[in-house]
Design an enzyme around this catalytic site. Structure first.
Site, mmCIF file in Angstrom:
data_model
loop_
_atom_site.group_PDB
_atom_site.id
_atom_site.type_symbol
_atom_site.label_atom_id
_atom_site.label_comp_id
_atom_site.label_asym_id
_atom_site.label_seq_id
_atom_site.Cartn_x
_atom_site.Cartn_y
_atom_site.Cartn_z
ATOM 1 N N ASP A 120 0.872 -1.164 0.000
ATOM 2 C CA ASP A 120 0.000 0.000 0.000
ATOM 3 C C ASP A 120 0.918 1.226 0.000
ATOM 4 O O ASP A 120 2.122 1.140 0.239
ATOM 5 C CB ASP A 120 -0.934 -0.005 1.210
ATOM 6 C CG ASP A 120 -2.248 0.719 0.917
ATOM 7 O OD1 ASP A 120 -2.267 1.573 0.015
ATOM 8 O OD2 ASP A 120 -3.250 0.437 1.597
ATOM 9 N N GLU A 122 -17.596 9.384 5.095
ATOM 10 C CA GLU A 122 -17.053 8.029 5.254
ATOM 11 C C GLU A 122 -16.109 7.786 4.087
ATOM 12 O O GLU A 122 -16.471 7.923 2.930
ATOM 13 C CB GLU A 122 -18.155 6.970 5.307
ATOM 14 C CG GLU A 122 -19.144 6.997 4.155
ATOM 15 C CD GLU A 122 -20.169 5.865 4.229
ATOM 16 O OE1 GLU A 122 -20.032 4.979 5.080
ATOM 17 O OE2 GLU A 122 -21.103 5.893 3.408
#
Length: 712
Positions: free
Chosen positions: A247, A458
């Site tokens: 990542d 979110e």
């Protein structure tokens, strides 16, 4: 024969990649292992940027079809449609890539390696990135992910259409604000029963080309350098032959936040030695010093670079333009009429009807003269798209969808109602739209309230648009004064329909008690407004089912940082939810009967079994239904009944069809405390219905699933 042929093909690709890598210097090899891989002119290797996104459409690179967010598509419970979407995304990806290559654009988001899908399990509804996933169930997630990957990568004998990437491996689902230092502690049983199955399916069934590690540690090991995850499980146990990427900037967390290593050199050596081949970021350049310090060998680096060039060879990046069929896909296919029509079809299948008291829906255009539309999501483009999105040439918001659909035949009154999450709009006082809300309600025959969230509330930590808790939700409530506004609307006495946009569960208990019709619209894509308006007015029946549990309150949930599955998701929950996983209503009624099983007791553990059921549409409209099969091992300490098969069917009024579903041996298997799958002797209950076999579903649907008892 097919296996041998495939092995020979892989061997040739590896040999070709190896020959290319052998021509490189150590420095050249190392710089090919960062996501901004530079050109090597003397070897005729172009620069290549590995970072691209395609979660629900080609993202962050200009105009592309913006399909519904991943969680939205999960609600369709339709693997066939997922492959169709994956194929459409990769078609646009190739079209855009061909255009970009023509004009010499090789920057970020311009490659053919797409870091999607996200197959993490949505274990906690507060996690901001949950809407990137396919929900909380490992089986549903695996079925959808496999087909999406197959659509993305294609079925050509020689070339990948694009390279997909299963992420984030593994045991990753928040909290976002501590992900760079967090250690997810998980039992072997939960690891193999919940967190790994979707990844295993992506590797073994879909042959996914890439896997991305997670930011956090799992049981003490940083995921992007975990011997347990990357070597023992992914490569040795599952036979993964593609490449692993970190990542973004996760490798520096090894020494800066996880404190597993002391230096950048130790960090990059740990990552590469355990199987991480590509660095999203630039820390892998320290591999040069790591070799000098004796922390890693050039031969170990060669192995990673060979994997990376194998992927580029599979994509046809070193072959002539005429040889690779995908090079002929024209740019004009992007955002075409055909793509927009597919997008609309997908959006139609995502909507979940949660409540429809006294059959308020569908509305009849001929019986309505005025319609009120109120709420902060009525005209909110962000509430259409989710995150990791592309740019649509046109966005149809909910308000615009109704305006386009109704034209001049029905007068529409609109009010924003309130801010999405603040107590007031602009410089006015709290709830400074009440008079307008009341006026709209007074003038309207029916009122549609458009509430919920958008990706600003979110999402991922670090996204500039996030307003709360690094992207995570602090609770499950409607934010700001939305519920107060909803109460004002209901008090006006007109029939009310609540449309919810969100990528996760909301505790709308009050609405369930007081609002006659509720529809979960998710983030339905650029065509979402059209699909919603058509559903409300009965152009088709909603058919979606919830891929996540809607809880009644945050207090029911374990600590966000607790990765044990106890009391999480429908599989382990002991309290009653507001809306259960697998639940969703229709404009018609379906009757299931004649449940039969083809059982050979001595073959259940080796071949599984087939079951058949007759599904009849007893209503007055054609509709789609999702037949769901759940299995419960009837012994102490086992999970609740779990989804193990499903099939989506379209049925005309009064029509009855037989649906056959296969249950594999794994359908009856559970993991023991060592994470080993086993099918134990005893009683098993097989439930077949249009939702899961729990008391809340029975209460909401007023019917019970059919049941078979199986003895093994």
């Amino acid at each position: 024969m097919e296996l041998v042929k495939n092995q020979e093909k892989i061997k040739k690709i590896k040999e070709r990649a190896k020959a290319l890598v052998e021509e490189m210097t150590l420095e050249e090899k190392v710089f090919q292992m960062v996501h901004t891989a530079p050109a090597i002119g003397r070897l005729h290797i172009k620069s290549y940027n590995w970072w691209n996104e395609g979660l629900h459409g080609v993202a962050r690179a200009g105009v592309a079809t913006v399909f519904p967010q991943a969680i939205s598509m999960a609600a369709a419970f339709d693997p066939d449609r997922m492959e169709e979407v994956g194929d459409a995304v990769s078609t646009e990806a190739r079209a855009k890539f061909n255009m970009q290559q023509e004009f010499g654009d090789t920057g970020i988001y311009k490659g053919l390696t797409f870091w999607a899908p996200n197959v993490n399990i949505f274990r906690d509804p507060r996690w901001g990135r949950g809407h990137e996933t396919y929900g909380e169930d490992p089986y549903l997630t695996s079925r959808l992910a496999v087909r999406f990957i197959e659509g993305m990568q294609g079925h050509h004998e020689e070339y990948l259409k694009v390279a997909a990437c299963a992420k984030h491996f593994a045991v990753h689902s928040g909290p976002e604000d501590i992900r760079h230092e967090f250690n997810a502690e998980v039992s072997k049983q939960d690891l193999y029963e919940t967190y790994l199955p979707a990844f295993e399916a992506c590797v073994k069934e879909a042959k996914v080309e890439a896997v991305m590690g997670a930011y956090n540690r799992t049981n003490g090991e940083p995921c992007c350098g975990s011997k347990t995850l990357l070597k023992d499980i992914l490569r040795d146990k599952w036979g993964f032959d593609g490449h692993v990427t970190s990542d973004c900037w996760a490798i520096r967390d090894f020494y800066q936040h996880h404190c597993i290593t002391k230096t950048p050199e130790e960090s990059v050596a740990l990552a590469v030695r355990n199987g991480c081949d590509l660095n999203c970021g630039n820390l892998f350049t320290y591999l040069l010093q790591a070799v000098e310090q004796g922390l890693i060998t050039e031969e170990e680096i060669d192995q990673s670079v060979i994997r990376l060039f194998s992927t580029r060879i599979k994509l046809g990046l070193f072959d002539g333009t005429e040889k690779v069929p995908f090079n002929k896909i024209p740019y004009r296919i992007v955002d075409s009429k055909e793509m927009r029509e597919l997008n609309r079809k997908v959006a139609r299948e995502c909507l979940v009807l949660l409540k429809n008291e006294n059959h308020l829906l569908p509305l009849k255009k001929s019986k309505i003269k005025t319609l009120g539309i109120i709420g902060p999501n009525a005209n909110n483009r962000k509430a259409l798209v989710g995150n990791y999105e592309g740019t649509a040439s046109r966005y149809v918001t909910l308000l615009e969808g109704f305006q386009d659909y109704l034209g001049d035949s029905v007068r529409i009154f609109y009010s924003e109602g309130c801010h999405l999450y603040q107590e007031k709009i602009g410089m006015g006082e709290k709830n400074n739209r009440i008079a307008e809300i009341q006026a709209v309600c007074k003038e309207s025959d029916i009122v549609i309230a458009c509430m919920g969230l958008d990706p600003g509330l979110e999402g991922e930590a670090g996204d500039q648009g996030n307003h709360f808790a690094s992207g995570d939700k602090p609770n499950l409530l409607l934010p700001g004064v939305q519920e107060e506004v909803l109460k004002i609307i209901v008090e006006c006495g007109k029939p009310v329909i609540l449309l919810l946009n969100s990528g996760s569960a909301l505790a709308v208990d009050w609405a369930q008690e007081h609002v006659p019709a509720i529809m979960q619209c998710w983030y339905p894509g650029a065509e979402g407004g059209r699909a919603v308006a058509e559903a409300i007015f009965g152009e088709y029946s909603p058919s979606g089912k919830l891929p996540v549990t809607f809880y009644k309150r945050t207090q029911e949930l374990p600590e966000f940082t607790d990765y044990s599955m106890k009391e999480r998701t429908y599989r382990y929950l002991t309290t009653e939810p507001l809306y259960p996983f697998g639940y969703g209503l229709s404009y018609t009624e379906f009757e299931l009967s004649g449940l039969k099983a083809s059982i050979k007791q001595n073959e259940i553990c080796t071949k599984g079994m087939d079951i058949s059921v007759t599904v009849k549409n007893t209503g007055h409209v054609e509709a789609k239904e999702i037949v769901q099969v759940y299995i419960k091992a009837e012994r102490k300490g086992t999970p609740n009944a779990q989804l193990k098969a499903f099939k989506k069917v379209s049925i005309k009024p009064a029509e009855a069809i037989e649906v056959v579903l296969h249950l594999s041996p794994d359908s009856f298997a559970l993991c023991n405390q060592e994470g080993e799958k086993e099918i134990l002797p005893g009683e098993y209950s097989v439930f077949v219905g249009d939702t899961q076999p729990d008391s809340r579903s029975e209460y909401l649907t007023k019917k019970k699933p059919l049941k078979l008892s199986i003895t093994i």
